[in-house]
Motif scaffolding. Sequence first.
Motif, PDB file in Angstrom:
ATOM      1  N   LEU A  98       0.839  -1.205   0.000  1.00 23.63           N
ATOM      2  CA  LEU A  98       0.000   0.000   0.000  1.00 23.63           C
ATOM      3  C   LEU A  98       0.871   1.251   0.000  1.00 23.63           C
ATOM      4  CD1 LEU A  98      -2.716   1.441   0.204  1.00 23.63           C
ATOM      5  CD2 LEU A  98      -2.630   1.097   2.693  1.00 23.63           C
ATOM      6  N   ASP A  99       0.698   2.077  -1.016  1.00 22.29           N
ATOM      7  CA  ASP A  99       1.372   3.367  -1.121  1.00 22.29           C
ATOM      8  C   ASP A  99       0.790   4.309  -0.061  1.00 22.29           C
ATOM      9  OD1 ASP A  99       2.468   5.794  -1.828  1.00 22.29           O
ATOM     10  OD2 ASP A  99       1.693   5.803  -3.877  1.00 22.29           O
ATOM     11  N   MET A 100       1.653   4.762   0.872  1.00 22.75           N
ATOM     12  CA  MET A 100       1.212   5.657   1.942  1.00 22.75           C
ATOM     13  C   MET A 100       1.826   7.048   1.816  1.00 22.75           C
ATOM     14  SD  MET A 100      -0.956   4.390   4.192  1.00 22.75           S
ATOM     15  CE  MET A 100      -0.595   5.163   5.771  1.00 22.75           C
ATOM     16  N   GLY A 101       2.254   7.423   0.609  1.00 18.20           N
ATOM     17  CA  GLY A 101       2.778   8.759   0.389  1.00 18.20           C
ATOM     18  C   GLY A 101       1.685   9.810   0.508  1.00 18.20           C
ATOM     19  N   MET A 102       2.093  11.063   0.718  1.00 17.34           N
ATOM     20  CA  MET A 102       1.122  12.147   0.880  1.00 17.34           C
ATOM     21  C   MET A 102       0.242  12.309  -0.359  1.00 17.34           C
ATOM     22  SD  MET A 102       3.396  15.632   0.343  1.00 17.34           S
ATOM     23  CE  MET A 102       4.238  15.427   1.898  1.00 17.34           C
ATOM     24  N   GLU A 103       0.740  11.831  -1.517  1.00 18.42           N
ATOM     25  CA  GLU A 103      -0.065  11.921  -2.735  1.00 18.42           C
ATOM     26  C   GLU A 103      -1.346  11.112  -2.633  1.00 18.42           C
ATOM     27  OE1 GLU A 103       4.271  12.481  -3.719  1.00 18.42           O
ATOM     28  OE2 GLU A 103       3.086  11.091  -2.512  1.00 18.42           O
ATOM     29  N   MET A 104      -1.370  10.094  -1.727  1.00 22.15           N
ATOM     30  CA  MET A 104      -2.561   9.271  -1.568  1.00 22.15           C
ATOM     31  C   MET A 104      -3.661   9.990  -0.784  1.00 22.15           C
ATOM     32  SD  MET A 104      -2.202   6.492  -3.248  1.00 22.15           S
ATOM     33  CE  MET A 104      -3.367   5.301  -2.558  1.00 22.15           C
ATOM     34  N   SER A 105      -3.368  11.200  -0.303  1.00 19.59           N
ATOM     35  CA  SER A 105      -4.425  12.026   0.273  1.00 19.59           C
ATOM     36  C   SER A 105      -5.200  12.746  -0.821  1.00 19.59           C
ATOM     37  CB  SER A 105      -3.832  13.053   1.246  1.00 19.59           C
ATOM     38  OG  SER A 105      -2.971  13.954   0.557  1.00 19.59           O
ATOM     39  N   GLY A 106      -4.807  12.498  -2.075  1.00 19.48           N
ATOM     40  CA  GLY A 106      -5.488  13.114  -3.199  1.00 19.48           C
ATOM     41  C   GLY A 106      -6.958  12.720  -3.262  1.00 19.48           C
ATOM     42  N   VAL A 139       1.953  -4.324   3.705  1.00 18.62           N
ATOM     43  CA  VAL A 139       3.201  -3.566   3.679  1.00 18.62           C
ATOM     44  C   VAL A 139       2.876  -2.116   3.325  1.00 18.62           C
ATOM     45  CG1 VAL A 139       5.495  -3.355   2.666  1.00 18.62           C
ATOM     46  CG2 VAL A 139       4.473  -5.625   2.976  1.00 18.62           C
ATOM     47  N   LEU A 140       3.196  -1.189   4.241  1.00 18.33           N
ATOM     48  CA  LEU A 140       2.937   0.233   4.055  1.00 18.33           C
ATOM     49  C   LEU A 140       4.251   0.932   3.726  1.00 18.33           C
ATOM     50  CD1 LEU A 140       0.753   0.770   7.250  1.00 18.33           C
ATOM     51  CD2 LEU A 140       0.001  -0.038   5.011  1.00 18.33           C
ATOM     52  N   ASN A 145       9.746   5.249   5.455  1.00 18.84           N
ATOM     53  CA  ASN A 145       9.660   3.927   6.066  1.00 18.84           C
ATOM     54  C   ASN A 145       8.905   2.953   5.186  1.00 18.84           C
ATOM     55  OD1 ASN A 145      10.733   4.579   8.877  1.00 18.84           O
ATOM     56  ND2 ASN A 145       9.014   6.004   8.757  1.00 18.84           N
ATOM     57  N   ILE A 146       9.249   1.682   5.359  1.00 16.40           N
ATOM     58  CA  ILE A 146       8.447   0.579   4.840  1.00 16.40           C
ATOM     59  C   ILE A 146       8.135  -0.327   6.028  1.00 16.40           C
ATOM     60  CG2 ILE A 146       8.428  -1.486   3.397  1.00 16.40           C
ATOM     61  CD1 ILE A 146       9.984  -0.032   1.324  1.00 16.40           C
ATOM     62  N   ARG A 160     -10.021  -3.695  11.181  1.00 17.24           N
ATOM     63  CA  ARG A 160      -9.518  -2.883  12.291  1.00 17.24           C
ATOM     64  C   ARG A 160      -8.022  -2.619  12.144  1.00 17.24           C
ATOM     65  NH1 ARG A 160     -13.199  -6.231  15.208  1.00 17.24           N
ATOM     66  NH2 ARG A 160     -11.514  -7.677  15.749  1.00 17.24           N
ATOM     67  N   ARG A 161      -7.268  -3.648  11.774  1.00 16.39           N
ATOM     68  CA  ARG A 161      -5.822  -3.474  11.621  1.00 16.39           C
ATOM     69  C   ARG A 161      -5.503  -2.528  10.463  1.00 16.39           C
ATOM     70  NH1 ARG A 161      -2.662  -7.623  13.752  1.00 16.39           N
ATOM     71  NH2 ARG A 161      -0.892  -6.346  13.094  1.00 16.39           N
ATOM     72  N   LEU A 162      -6.228  -2.684   9.361  1.00 15.54           N
ATOM     73  CA  LEU A 162      -5.997  -1.835   8.190  1.00 15.54           C
ATOM     74  C   LEU A 162      -6.315  -0.377   8.508  1.00 15.54           C
ATOM     75  CD1 LEU A 162      -5.380  -1.506   5.128  1.00 15.54           C
ATOM     76  CD2 LEU A 162      -7.814  -1.979   4.713  1.00 15.54           C
TER      77      LEU A 162
END
Length: 330
Positions: A98-106, A139-140, A145-146, A160-162
């Motif tokens: 899962l891509d957790m970069g700030m771009e995913m707040s798009g 995997v985030l 970080n990864i 819940r975990r997600l």
Amino acid sequence: MSSLKHTTRSNASGDPIRRKIESLGSTLSLPTVRRAMGALEGEHASRQRGGSQDTLDIRAYEPGDEARLIDWKTSARIGRPMIAEKERPSTSRVWMLLDMGMEMSGSCEGGERALDVACNALAMFATLSLRRSDDISLVLGDSANITRIQFNGGFAQFERRLDAATERELDRPRNLDALLDYGRRIQDRNALVVLATDDTALEKPQLEKIRQLAQSHPVVVINVVTVNPFSRPKLYHRVVEARTGRFIPAFLAKQSNAEGVENHRRFNATQLLHELQKSGSRMLRSSSSELMFHDFVRLVSVSLARSSTNRIVKPYVRQADKATVGDGAQ
């Protein structure tokens, strides 16, 4: 082109799509779930097939199948090469990147964050994987970080975990290259890899790395379509540029710019889809959780239909007629 940032956070616990996902998983029978996930894993050289356990199904040999999977006794009886699919000796593994970069707040056209659409899409695969007793690793990844979260449990626990793992503020840029490099280092070549990102991340270098990953693992790419920054979206007053936090200047929101961005995104998506299809992998590309859910159901349905093609089904035979049935009916 960066995506647009949504200024509000969604409440995943009240998301009606999650209830549809849970209902889908509980409605399908276990044999159907196994067939669906097996079909989604694609015709891949490293699929978990050809074990020494009980035979589950017999089907006609197709180009790309491994020769070691041919059942020679059945092939001699039928008169053409046949593949024997045997029960897998161990459970599968599913890796969700899962891509957790700030771009995913798009923001997407309907107002959802790209991250929320991506999480719902991962939940769709999780509900089937958990029914099949797969081991799921989440995997985030961002530029700093990864993080790997190994999961065992039911769908409610996965939710819940997600949600807990993705609750933090997205304040670092993405690093999709590092996430893809992580995926290529997964030693289990039988593991299904599900990559979730948005369409602004898929440029030529990333497309090449995804192609390489699909050569070694069965892959599904979840491609979330975010708002075109120049298309004057309906929710324009609620979104800002993801990296800088600035509003897009109004004078840039014109048709020619919007068409240029749209054509570029579609070209990259089409190129990626063709590369994935060569290796039997898949892609889901949608702009909302609702559309992603419908595409997922359609993908499962089509995969099930294709997996049923060229299969030998043992016909029902009455007890009185068994003496007249030759080996060819088996």
